[in-house]
Design a protein around this motif. Structure first.
Motif, PDB file in Angstrom:
ATOM      1  N   SER A  91      -1.761  27.508   4.895  1.00  0.00           N
ATOM      2  CA  SER A  91      -2.025  28.485   3.835  1.00  0.00           C
ATOM      3  C   SER A  91      -3.064  29.522   4.238  1.00  0.00           C
ATOM      4  O   SER A  91      -3.304  30.481   3.510  1.00  0.00           O
ATOM      5  N   GLY A  92      -3.720  29.308   5.391  1.00  0.00           N
ATOM      6  CA  GLY A  92      -4.747  30.230   5.845  1.00  0.00           C
ATOM      7  C   GLY A  92      -6.114  29.966   5.253  1.00  0.00           C
ATOM      8  O   GLY A  92      -6.975  30.850   5.249  1.00  0.00           O
ATOM      9  N   ALA A  93      -6.324  28.748   4.774  1.00  0.00           N
ATOM     10  CA  ALA A  93      -7.607  28.402   4.152  1.00  0.00           C
ATOM     11  C   ALA A  93      -8.759  28.524   5.149  1.00  0.00           C
ATOM     12  O   ALA A  93      -8.569  28.440   6.367  1.00  0.00           O
ATOM     13  N   ASP A  94      -9.974  28.701   4.611  1.00  0.00           N
ATOM     14  CA  ASP A  94     -11.133  28.853   5.487  1.00  0.00           C
ATOM     15  C   ASP A  94     -11.539  27.516   6.103  1.00  0.00           C
ATOM     16  O   ASP A  94     -11.018  26.457   5.751  1.00  0.00           O
ATOM     17  N   TYR A  95     -12.485  27.586   7.013  1.00  0.00           N
ATOM     18  CA  TYR A  95     -12.880  26.411   7.806  1.00  0.00           C
ATOM     19  C   TYR A  95     -13.342  25.259   6.915  1.00  0.00           C
ATOM     20  O   TYR A  95     -12.881  24.122   7.068  1.00  0.00           O
ATOM     21  N   ASP A  96     -14.245  25.529   5.983  1.00  0.00           N
ATOM     22  CA  ASP A  96     -14.799  24.460   5.150  1.00  0.00           C
ATOM     23  C   ASP A  96     -13.728  23.808   4.283  1.00  0.00           C
ATOM     24  O   ASP A  96     -13.743  22.583   4.062  1.00  0.00           O
ATOM     25  N   THR A  97     -12.796  24.594   3.777  1.00  0.00           N
ATOM     26  CA  THR A  97     -11.718  24.035   2.959  1.00  0.00           C
ATOM     27  C   THR A  97     -10.831  23.115   3.800  1.00  0.00           C
ATOM     28  O   THR A  97     -10.421  22.038   3.342  1.00  0.00           O
ATOM     29  N   CYS A  98     -10.546  23.524   5.026  1.00  0.00           N
ATOM     30  CA  CYS A  98      -9.749  22.674   5.913  1.00  0.00           C
ATOM     31  C   CYS A  98     -10.475  21.357   6.192  1.00  0.00           C
ATOM     32  O   CYS A  98      -9.858  20.275   6.176  1.00  0.00           O
ATOM     33  N   ILE A  99     -11.789  21.438   6.427  1.00  0.00           N
ATOM     34  CA  ILE A  99     -12.560  20.219   6.681  1.00  0.00           C
ATOM     35  C   ILE A  99     -12.474  19.263   5.486  1.00  0.00           C
ATOM     36  O   ILE A  99     -12.292  18.046   5.648  1.00  0.00           O
ATOM     37  N   GLU A 100     -12.585  19.793   4.269  1.00  0.00           N
ATOM     38  CA  GLU A 100     -12.543  18.951   3.076  1.00  0.00           C
ATOM     39  C   GLU A 100     -11.175  18.300   2.887  1.00  0.00           C
ATOM     40  O   GLU A 100     -11.051  17.317   2.161  1.00  0.00           O
ATOM     41  N   ASN A 101     -10.149  18.841   3.509  1.00  0.00           N
ATOM     42  CA  ASN A 101      -8.812  18.277   3.380  1.00  0.00           C
ATOM     43  C   ASN A 101      -8.455  17.343   4.527  1.00  0.00           C
ATOM     44  O   ASN A 101      -7.277  17.025   4.719  1.00  0.00           O
ATOM     45  N   ILE A 102      -9.454  16.902   5.271  1.00  0.00           N
ATOM     46  CA  ILE A 102      -9.248  15.844   6.262  1.00  0.00           C
ATOM     47  C   ILE A 102      -9.457  14.507   5.556  1.00  0.00           C
ATOM     48  O   ILE A 102     -10.548  14.198   5.089  1.00  0.00           O
ATOM     49  N   ASP A 103      -8.411  13.727   5.465  1.00  0.00           N
ATOM     50  CA  ASP A 103      -8.456  12.436   4.773  1.00  0.00           C
ATOM     51  C   ASP A 103      -9.104  11.381   5.682  1.00  0.00           C
ATOM     52  O   ASP A 103      -8.828  11.330   6.880  1.00  0.00           O
ATOM     53  N   ILE A 104      -9.968  10.556   5.111  1.00  0.00           N
ATOM     54  CA  ILE A 104     -10.628   9.493   5.854  1.00  0.00           C
ATOM     55  C   ILE A 104     -10.181   8.119   5.351  1.00  0.00           C
ATOM     56  O   ILE A 104      -9.700   7.287   6.102  1.00  0.00           O
ATOM     57  N   GLY A 105     -10.327   7.906   4.043  1.00  0.00           N
ATOM     58  CA  GLY A 105      -9.969   6.606   3.474  1.00  0.00           C
ATOM     59  C   GLY A 105      -8.492   6.301   3.599  1.00  0.00           C
ATOM     60  O   GLY A 105      -8.107   5.151   3.863  1.00  0.00           O
ATOM     61  N   GLY A 106      -7.655   7.336   3.428  1.00  0.00           N
ATOM     62  CA  GLY A 106      -6.211   7.116   3.506  1.00  0.00           C
ATOM     63  C   GLY A 106      -5.768   6.586   4.857  1.00  0.00           C
ATOM     64  O   GLY A 106      -5.117   5.537   4.937  1.00  0.00           O
ATOM     65  N   PRO A 107      -6.088   7.277   5.964  1.00  0.00           N
ATOM     66  CA  PRO A 107      -5.699   6.749   7.275  1.00  0.00           C
ATOM     67  C   PRO A 107      -6.273   5.360   7.566  1.00  0.00           C
ATOM     68  O   PRO A 107      -5.610   4.538   8.197  1.00  0.00           O
ATOM     69  N   LEU A 148       0.855  -1.188   0.000  1.00  0.00           N
ATOM     70  CA  LEU A 148       0.000   0.000   0.000  1.00  0.00           C
ATOM     71  C   LEU A 148       0.888   1.233   0.000  1.00  0.00           C
ATOM     72  O   LEU A 148       1.780   1.379   0.847  1.00  0.00           O
ATOM     73  N   VAL A 149       0.634   2.119  -0.952  1.00  0.00           N
ATOM     74  CA  VAL A 149       1.394   3.368  -1.048  1.00  0.00           C
ATOM     75  C   VAL A 149       0.400   4.523  -0.955  1.00  0.00           C
ATOM     76  O   VAL A 149      -0.356   4.779  -1.898  1.00  0.00           O
ATOM     77  N   VAL A 150       0.366   5.182   0.188  1.00  0.00           N
ATOM     78  CA  VAL A 150      -0.609   6.256   0.421  1.00  0.00           C
ATOM     79  C   VAL A 150       0.083   7.401   1.148  1.00  0.00           C
ATOM     80  O   VAL A 150       0.773   7.190   2.149  1.00  0.00           O
ATOM     81  N   ASN A 151      -0.052   8.633   0.629  1.00  0.00           N
ATOM     82  CA  ASN A 151       0.204   9.790   1.488  1.00  0.00           C
ATOM     83  C   ASN A 151      -1.054  10.644   1.478  1.00  0.00           C
ATOM     84  O   ASN A 151      -1.803  10.658   0.513  1.00  0.00           O
ATOM     85  N   LEU A 152      -1.290  11.303   2.562  1.00  0.00           N
ATOM     86  CA  LEU A 152      -2.619  11.811   2.872  1.00  0.00           C
ATOM     87  C   LEU A 152      -2.911  13.178   2.266  1.00  0.00           C
ATOM     88  O   LEU A 152      -2.011  13.895   1.828  1.00  0.00           O
ATOM     89  N   TYR A 153      -4.197  13.529   2.246  1.00  0.00           N
ATOM     90  CA  TYR A 153      -4.580  14.875   1.814  1.00  0.00           C
ATOM     91  C   TYR A 153      -3.727  15.899   2.573  1.00  0.00           C
ATOM     92  O   TYR A 153      -3.467  15.731   3.771  1.00  0.00           O
ATOM     93  N   PRO A 154      -3.330  16.961   1.928  1.00  0.00           N
ATOM     94  CA  PRO A 154      -2.409  17.916   2.547  1.00  0.00           C
ATOM     95  C   PRO A 154      -3.097  18.824   3.574  1.00  0.00           C
ATOM     96  O   PRO A 154      -3.184  20.046   3.387  1.00  0.00           O
ATOM     97  N   PHE A 155      -3.575  18.217   4.660  1.00  0.00           N
ATOM     98  CA  PHE A 155      -4.300  18.993   5.657  1.00  0.00           C
ATOM     99  C   PHE A 155      -3.410  20.061   6.300  1.00  0.00           C
ATOM    100  O   PHE A 155      -3.806  21.227   6.422  1.00  0.00           O
ATOM    101  N   GLU A 156      -2.205  19.664   6.733  1.00  0.00           N
ATOM    102  CA  GLU A 156      -1.316  20.618   7.416  1.00  0.00           C
ATOM    103  C   GLU A 156      -1.004  21.806   6.507  1.00  0.00           C
ATOM    104  O   GLU A 156      -1.009  22.955   6.944  1.00  0.00           O
ATOM    105  N   ALA A 157      -0.701  21.523   5.230  1.00  0.00           N
ATOM    106  CA  ALA A 157      -0.373  22.607   4.294  1.00  0.00           C
ATOM    107  C   ALA A 157      -1.591  23.492   4.045  1.00  0.00           C
ATOM    108  O   ALA A 157      -1.463  24.710   3.873  1.00  0.00           O
ATOM    109  N   THR A 158      -2.776  22.907   4.026  1.00  0.00           N
ATOM    110  CA  THR A 158      -3.999  23.681   3.828  1.00  0.00           C
ATOM    111  C   THR A 158      -4.216  24.658   4.976  1.00  0.00           C
ATOM    112  O   THR A 158      -4.540  25.830   4.773  1.00  0.00           O
ATOM    113  N   VAL A 159      -4.025  24.176   6.205  1.00  0.00           N
ATOM    114  CA  VAL A 159      -4.169  25.049   7.372  1.00  0.00           C
ATOM    115  C   VAL A 159      -3.117  26.155   7.343  1.00  0.00           C
ATOM    116  O   VAL A 159      -3.415  27.328   7.575  1.00  0.00           O
TER     117      VAL A 159
END
Length: 528
Positions: free
Chosen positions: A116-132, A103-114
């Motif tokens: 970058s100053g992204a808004d709340y909803d964008t940060c939520i969408e960048n929380i990976d579920i299937g990957g973890p 299995l080769v998986v790296n996760l949605y870029p949540f840390e980088a999204t936060v």
């Protein structure tokens, strides 16, 4: 449990596509079947590699904007099945579940999204579920499955396959440890963001995580193991700095360099040059000057003995004139926002001097969560970012400070925040002239700082101690008048302290009797 597992099928789903094509090409060249999803599958196809969509394997299309694609028994069964368990093998056969060996998986870029100053909803969408979920499944079943979460491990996987024709158990165990650390760090990042976003200063559960930047030769002492981890916050400082020369930073170098840079960051570059020299996490000299060279010289003259082998932090780009002065004595580390070419050339002649540049100063007012370990737990608090408003200073003596005294009092108070308690700081003309740190008694700190000032006055050939005509800052209130009187005897003319002692009236009376001006801040700066 099988020792060597040759990978026959690999599921690859990555947001960071660094090295992806080269790695997948090498796997395909070894006859490994490639399964993939979304953008990763497209990238593989565009590179001419044969790849099957996970949707084809599961019989379900990606849905809900990609939120549901790998959460399926044909994926998790392929990852979790024990290959030496007859019942598991029978279930795989009955339900058409194929084994997934890599299995080769790296996760949605949540840390980088936060970051970058992204808004709340964008940060939520960048929380990976299937990957973890897949990573945890594969890591649990490391007896049979290899899991890769970092592109940095691609080369090691290929080397392992080349050497052994498959992955050895010890190698898969190592990958599993890395995988669980990654999902733990990811969840910690999400949790920390939610704590901040929902303004919850004391959540019931707290998580901290980091990525190792450096394995160290040893810690504070040679018998202690140590490593340096970065938290990904991007705060300018030793963790983000570029090292231009010199040997690897030690544990103590990093600790002291951080203390120095956080102190000098209190002085905005636009307000003029400033320099802080640190030894053993305490300032041995801090000054502002007309030029960076002037600031360095004034800081150095506070305690030339302690400055030897110290850390120098500057709030403006290092220039050649200042570099020439710094190299006159041995200095462990110099850290600054930048350094010009002439300064770098001067430092290049000193092989053991480390030069770090950060590109910017940290924001001294920005909220930062600080924590320290104690037996069985952690203490967590906001970093001390307390500032004083000159309008809120309360003059409590008969004599008010002059404008020059007030400027030095504010400078001394800023430095006090970064000195180990009990802290007493003597300042004159925008520079420390005596620092008393870490004493159990405040009067001892006062006396020690005065003794250091007198000693440096003698070394500099001054006609009198530089404490004469200085001002004094105390990080906490004077519980008795003795510490204040020690400062007065040394020649101080004004004092800044929090106030709040039951003996404030006694201390104020002593200040009046000595002709001192004294102001209360109402704010304490303990630093333990």
């Amino acid at each position: 449990m099988t020792d060597t597992v040759p990978p026959l099928r690999a599921l690859i789903s990555v947001s960071d596509k660094t090295g992806l094509i080269e790695f997948a090409t090498a796997l395909a060249g070894r006859g490994v079947e490639l399964l993939s999803t979304g953008g990763t599958a497209k990238a593989l196809r565009d590179a001419g590699l044969p790849v099957r969509d996970v949707a084809e394997v599961t019989g379900f299309p990606e849905m809900m904007d990609g939120r549901v694609k790998t959460l399926h028994p044909k994926v998790h069964g392929g990852l979790l099945a024990l290959r030496d368990n007859p019942e598991h093998l029978a279930a795989m056969e009955a339900h058409g579940i194929g084994a997934i060996d890599l299995l080769v998986v790296n996760l949605y870029p949540f840390e980088a999204t936060v970051a970058s100053g992204a808004d709340y909803d964008t940060c939520i969408e960048n929380i990976d579920i299937g990957g973890p979920a897949m990573i945890r499944a594969a890591a649990k079943n490391h007896a049979f499955v290899a899991v890769v979460v970092d592109p940095e491990d691609y080369a090691d996987v290929l080397a392992e396959l080349a050497a052994n024709g498959g992955t050895k158990l010890a190698f898969r165990q190592r990958l599993a440890r890395t995988a669980y650390a990654r999902t733990a760090a990811y969840d910690a990042a999400v949790s920390a963001w939610m704590v901040q976003a929902h303004d919850d200063p004391a959540p019931r559960r707290r998580a901290f995580a980091g990525v190792m930047k450096q394995r160290m030769r040893y810690g504070e002492n040679p018998h202690q193991d140590a490593a340096f981890y970065v938290d990904g916050s991007g705060r300018p400082g030793v963790a983000t700095a570029t090292q231009h020369q010199g040997k690897e930073l030690s544990y103590n170098n990093i600790n002291d360099t951080d203390a120095a840079f956080e102190l000098v960051a209190e002085f905005a570059p636009g307000d003029g040059p400033a320099c802080a020299i640190i030894k053993h996490a305490n300032p041995c000299g801090v000054a502002r000057g007309a030029t960076l060279l002037d600031a360095y010289r004034k800081a150095f003259d506070c305690d030339r003995t302690s400055a030897f082998g110290g850390i120098v932090a500057l709030n403006q780009p290092l220039d050649a004139a200042t570099a020439e002065e710094i190299v006159k004595i041995f200095t462990e580390v110099v850290i600054a926002p930048e350094a010009d070419e002439a300064a770098r050339a001067i430092f290049a002649t000193k092989r053991n001097l480390r030069l770090l540049t950060t590109g910017a100063l940290p924001d001294a007012r920005a909220p930062v969560t600080a924590f320290k370990q104690v037996a069985g737990g952690f203490l967590v608090q906001d970093k001390d970012t307390g500032q004083i408003d000159p309008e809120e200073l309360r003059v409590v003596t008969k004599r008010a400070p002059t404008s020059a005294e007030l400027a030095d009092l504010r400078f001394a108070w800023t430095v006090a925040k970064h000195v180990k308690s009990n802290a007493i700081i003597y300042v004159r003309d925008g520079a420390t002239v005596g620092v008393g740190a870490g004493q159990m008694s405040r009067v001892d700190s006062s006396t020690m700082a005065a003794l250091k000032a007198g000693r440096m006055g003698t070394e500099l050939g001054l006609p009198e101690t530089p404490a004469k005509g200085s001002v004094v800052a105390s990080d906490a209130f004077f519980p008795f008048a003795d510490g204040l009187l020690a400062a007065a005897e040394a020649g101080a003319t004004a004092v800044i302290q929090p106030g709040g002692s039951v003996r404030d009236d006694e201390v104020i009376a002593a200040a009046d009797a000595a002709g001192l001006a004294m102001v209360f801040t109402g704010m304490r700066h303990f630093r333990h």
